[in-house]
Design an enzyme around this catalytic site. Structure first.
Site, PDB file in Angstrom:
ATOM      1  N   VAL A   1       0.552   4.124   0.763  1.00  0.00           N
ATOM      2  CA  VAL A   1       0.516   4.758   2.325  1.00  0.00           C
ATOM      3  C   VAL A   1       1.886   4.126   3.354  1.00  0.00           C
ATOM      4  O   VAL A   1       2.110   4.886   4.270  1.00  0.00           O
ATOM      5  CB  VAL A   1      -0.289   4.626   3.124  1.00  0.00           C
ATOM      6  CG1 VAL A   1      -1.060   3.673   3.570  1.00  0.00           C
ATOM      7  CG2 VAL A   1      -0.769   6.020   4.373  1.00  0.00           C
ATOM      8  N   SER A   2       2.409   3.395   3.164  1.00  0.00           N
ATOM      9  CA  SER A   2       3.287   2.737   3.789  1.00  0.00           C
ATOM     10  C   SER A   2       4.938   3.415   3.761  1.00  0.00           C
ATOM     11  O   SER A   2       5.565   3.129   2.333  1.00  0.00           O
ATOM     12  CB  SER A   2       3.613   1.118   4.312  1.00  0.00           C
ATOM     13  OG  SER A   2       4.566   0.469   4.812  1.00  0.00           O
ATOM     14  N   PRO A   3       5.757   3.334   4.810  1.00  0.00           N
ATOM     15  CA  PRO A   3       7.506   4.065   4.073  1.00  0.00           C
ATOM     16  C   PRO A   3       7.723   2.816   4.190  1.00  0.00           C
ATOM     17  O   PRO A   3       8.780   2.270   3.398  1.00  0.00           O
ATOM     18  CB  PRO A   3       7.289   5.062   5.284  1.00  0.00           C
ATOM     19  CG  PRO A   3       6.814   4.404   6.707  1.00  0.00           C
ATOM     20  CD  PRO A   3       5.221   3.781   6.076  1.00  0.00           C
TER      21      PRO A   3
ATOM     22  N   ASP B   1       1.169  -1.474  -0.292  1.00  0.00           N
ATOM     23  CA  ASP B   1       0.027  -0.624   0.174  1.00  0.00           C
ATOM     24  C   ASP B   1       1.110   1.312   0.143  1.00  0.00           C
ATOM     25  O   ASP B   1       1.999   1.380   0.705  1.00  0.00           O
ATOM     26  CB  ASP B   1      -0.672  -0.041   1.411  1.00  0.00           C
ATOM     27  CG  ASP B   1      -1.912   0.886   0.645  1.00  0.00           C
ATOM     28  OD1 ASP B   1      -1.665   1.875   0.377  1.00  0.00           O
ATOM     29  OD2 ASP B   1      -3.516   0.977   1.119  1.00  0.00           O
TER      30      ASP B   1
ATOM     31  N   ALA C   1       7.103  -0.166   2.803  1.00  0.00           N
ATOM     32  CA  ALA C   1       6.609  -0.584   1.250  1.00  0.00           C
ATOM     33  C   ALA C   1       7.184   0.051   0.636  1.00  0.00           C
ATOM     34  O   ALA C   1       8.273  -0.516  -0.282  1.00  0.00           O
ATOM     35  CB  ALA C   1       4.868  -0.487   1.388  1.00  0.00           C
TER      36      ALA C   1
END
Length: 217
Positions: free
Chosen positions: A11-13, A9, A15
């Site tokens: 929104v995940s740092p 996703d 990731a």
């Protein structure tokens, strides 16, 4: 050739950090990566998990840690102007470039860089227009008239991830085994290298340890 599914996703740092780190971790191996965008919030909600942003001291630490990791790994990471934010527009924009729920590395990287480099508002309308232009050549031929398909793909991806035991991102699935988080990458590499530990009992034995906490009724 190993087939690896990368659930992410935007929104995940972590990731973003895993996306940048993964080619080095997998260097020398024969593999194919499937990038599958999922809605992290839905996965967290299923387990009544507020996520790091829901615990103020943990939120502070997570942002410091992720920013430092961007520096340490050499890929950079600038916290966006607002975080967390609703990632649905970005997830659907990416999946407008897909007909099967997966996106290619160019699409995933373009959206991740939009969020995690520069420290700007990920949902700023003008920036979203620029992002759309950058992805224009990746769009499905029928994308303009098929706005419902990205929503359906996202729902299917998230449902699939949940069914396979994904509880957060980044997560990597290979041959039915799930590896979660940036710090699982060395373990993933060891598995792909054929580490004999994975042939022993430890993988299945670890989660079978009884809980010492009282059951909730």
């Amino acid at each position: 050739m190993k087939h690896i599914t990368f659930y992410l996703d935007f929104v995940s740092p972590y990731a973003w950090l895993a996306f940048e780190r993964l080619p080095q971790v997998l260097e020398g191996l024969s593999y194919h990566l499937h990038y599958k965008p999922v809605l992290l919030g839905a996965l967290l909600q299923q387990h009544a998990n507020p996520g790091p942003a829901g615990v103020p001291p943990k939120r502070d630490w997570t942002y410091r840690h992720a920013t430092w990791l961007g520096h340490a790994l050499g890929c950079g990471l600038d916290m966006p102007a607002r975080h967390p934010f609703n990632p649905l527009p970005l997830l659907r924009q990416a999946l407008a470039c897909s007909d099967d729920g997966t996106v290619n590395r160019y699409v995933a990287g373009t959206v991740l860089r939009h969020v995690w480099l520069g420290g700007q508002d990920a949902l700023d309308p003008a920036r979203l227009d620029v992002l759309a232009q950058a992805l224009a050549e990746q769009l499905r031929p029928d994308a303009e008239g098929a706005g419902a398909l990205p929503k359906a793909l996202l729902r299917a991806n998230t449902d699939e991830a949940s069914a396979r035991g994904v509880f957060g991102v980044p997560a990597f699935e290979v041959e039915g085994r799930l590896f979660w988080g940036l710090d699982s990458l060395p373990m993933l590499r060891a598995y792909l290298d054929g580490d004999a530990w994975f042939d022993g009992p430890a993988w299945d034995a670890a989660p079978a340890v009884p809980s010492g906490l009282p059951s909730v009724r």
